[in-house]
Design a protein around this motif. Structure first.
Motif, PDB file in Angstrom:
ATOM      1  N   THR A  70      45.964 -29.970   2.670  1.00 46.32           N
ATOM      2  CA  THR A  70      45.381 -31.303   2.758  1.00 46.32           C
ATOM      3  C   THR A  70      44.143 -31.262   3.628  1.00 46.32           C
ATOM      4  O   THR A  70      44.163 -30.681   4.717  1.00 46.32           O
ATOM      5  N   LEU A  71      43.063 -31.897   3.157  1.00 41.09           N
ATOM      6  CA  LEU A  71      41.834 -32.031   3.936  1.00 41.09           C
ATOM      7  C   LEU A  71      41.563 -33.506   4.178  1.00 41.09           C
ATOM      8  O   LEU A  71      41.511 -34.312   3.234  1.00 41.09           O
ATOM      9  N   ALA A  76      32.197 -36.712   9.559  1.00 44.57           N
ATOM     10  CA  ALA A  76      31.841 -35.294   9.653  1.00 44.57           C
ATOM     11  C   ALA A  76      30.538 -35.032   8.902  1.00 44.57           C
ATOM     12  O   ALA A  76      30.037 -35.868   8.152  1.00 44.57           O
ATOM     13  N   THR A  77      29.973 -33.834   9.139  1.00 41.17           N
ATOM     14  CA  THR A  77      28.802 -33.366   8.398  1.00 41.17           C
ATOM     15  C   THR A  77      29.088 -31.947   7.923  1.00 41.17           C
ATOM     16  O   THR A  77      29.420 -31.078   8.722  1.00 41.17           O
ATOM     17  N   ASN A  91      40.800 -36.435   1.375  1.00 43.33           N
ATOM     18  CA  ASN A  91      40.105 -37.661   1.776  1.00 43.33           C
ATOM     19  C   ASN A  91      38.818 -37.252   2.485  1.00 43.33           C
ATOM     20  O   ASN A  91      38.867 -36.679   3.584  1.00 43.33           O
ATOM     21  N   ILE A  92      37.682 -37.528   1.885  1.00 49.76           N
ATOM     22  CA  ILE A  92      36.378 -37.230   2.485  1.00 49.76           C
ATOM     23  C   ILE A  92      35.722 -38.579   2.757  1.00 49.76           C
ATOM     24  O   ILE A  92      35.156 -39.212   1.867  1.00 49.76           O
ATOM     25  N   ILE A 110      42.576 -38.139  -4.387  1.00 49.88           N
ATOM     26  CA  ILE A 110      41.241 -37.736  -3.930  1.00 49.88           C
ATOM     27  C   ILE A 110      40.460 -39.012  -3.676  1.00 49.88           C
ATOM     28  O   ILE A 110      40.273 -39.825  -4.591  1.00 49.88           O
ATOM     29  N   ILE A 111      40.011 -39.212  -2.433  1.00 52.94           N
ATOM     30  CA  ILE A 111      39.163 -40.347  -2.086  1.00 52.94           C
ATOM     31  C   ILE A 111      37.891 -39.794  -1.468  1.00 52.94           C
ATOM     32  O   ILE A 111      37.934 -39.044  -0.489  1.00 52.94           O
ATOM     33  N   ILE A 112      36.754 -40.153  -2.036  1.00 50.01           N
ATOM     34  CA  ILE A 112      35.454 -39.696  -1.543  1.00 50.01           C
ATOM     35  C   ILE A 112      34.584 -40.926  -1.364  1.00 50.01           C
ATOM     36  O   ILE A 112      34.319 -41.652  -2.327  1.00 50.01           O
TER      37      ILE A 112
END
Length: 238
Positions: A70-71, A76-77, A91-92, A110-112
């Motif tokens: 999981t990420l 963040a960059t 999740n980004i 997946i959530i971006i």
């Protein structure tokens, strides 16, 4: 001064040949992440089954997500790519990604995009999601190149994005697909999707064409504008 790391494995390893897209010729040494990272790193590797949270972290290379991992990112960059095969969840959020975002066969969501539509994260390349099994949401992103959604198997929502090239949605088997309020410099292509409940395209603006064909069910909606015209199953969506 770099902040203290919490809950991570501090070991590093060289991840070679795993790059994709921009900057993939030489992979930087990667920090193994199994908890929360808050500093600056050359690259990140999330091992099998682990959960990695990037909380305001800066990554100059790739972020690679392993099977069942999981990420989670916030503020963040990431200067190169974010990618994974058979991840558990991604999740980004409020995160600028300068390279590609590419995930295949993810089992969970997946959530971006953003947190509450307050900021405008960037993707410097493509968002390319193929053969994933959880719901997908892409919200208020600025994407330099394409959104590619191919052969996914759950709900899809693409809302209020600015896309430098095309949105391509094809071959998905989904309960619902919704595209709303996107501004697309190129074309909108909706091909060969099988949708069970709702397929809606509403208030999208295209610099090129909007072309839809072979979809079961056909998309519905209104307020779509395309400089190159609305064609096929999209013809009545203006």
């Amino acid at each position: 001064m770099k902040r203290m790391l919490t809950g991570i494995a501090a070991t590093t390893l060289a991840i070679a040949g795993m790059g994709m897209g921009a900057g993939s010729a030489t992979a930087a040494p990667a920090t193994v992440c199994t908890g929360t990272l808050t500093g600056s790193y050359p690259a990140i590797f999330v091992p099998v089954g682990a959960t990695c949270t990037l909380d305001g972290a800066k990554v100059s290379g790739n972020v690679t997500v392993s099977e069942g991992a999981t990420l989670m990112t916030k503020d963040a960059t990431i200067r190169l790519n974010v990618k994974g095969n058979e991840a558990a969840k991604v999740n980004i959020i409020d995160t600028d990604v300068w390279g590609q975002i590419h995930f295949r066969r993810t089992t969970g969501e997946i959530i971006i995009g953003n947190d509450g539509c307050k900021v405008d994260p960037n993707a410097g390349g493509n968002i390319n999601l193929q053969n994933n099994f959880g719901p997908i949401a892409i919200c208020q992103m600025t994407i330099k190149n394409n959104i590619i959604l191919h052969n996914n198997h759950h709900r899809i929502g693409v809302f209020d994005n600015r896309v430098g090239n095309n949105i391509q949605v094809y071959g998905n088997d989904s309960p619902a697909i919704r595209l709303r309020d996107n501004v697309v410099r190129g074309n909108l292509a909706l091909f060969s999707n099988t949708v069970k409940i709702a397929f809606v395209a509403k208030n999208n603006t295209m610099g090129g064409k909007a072309n839809c064909s072979g979809n079961v069910i056909a998309p519905t909606g209104n307020g779509n504008v395309a400089s190159g015209g609305l064609a096929g199953q999209c013809a009545s969506l203006g």
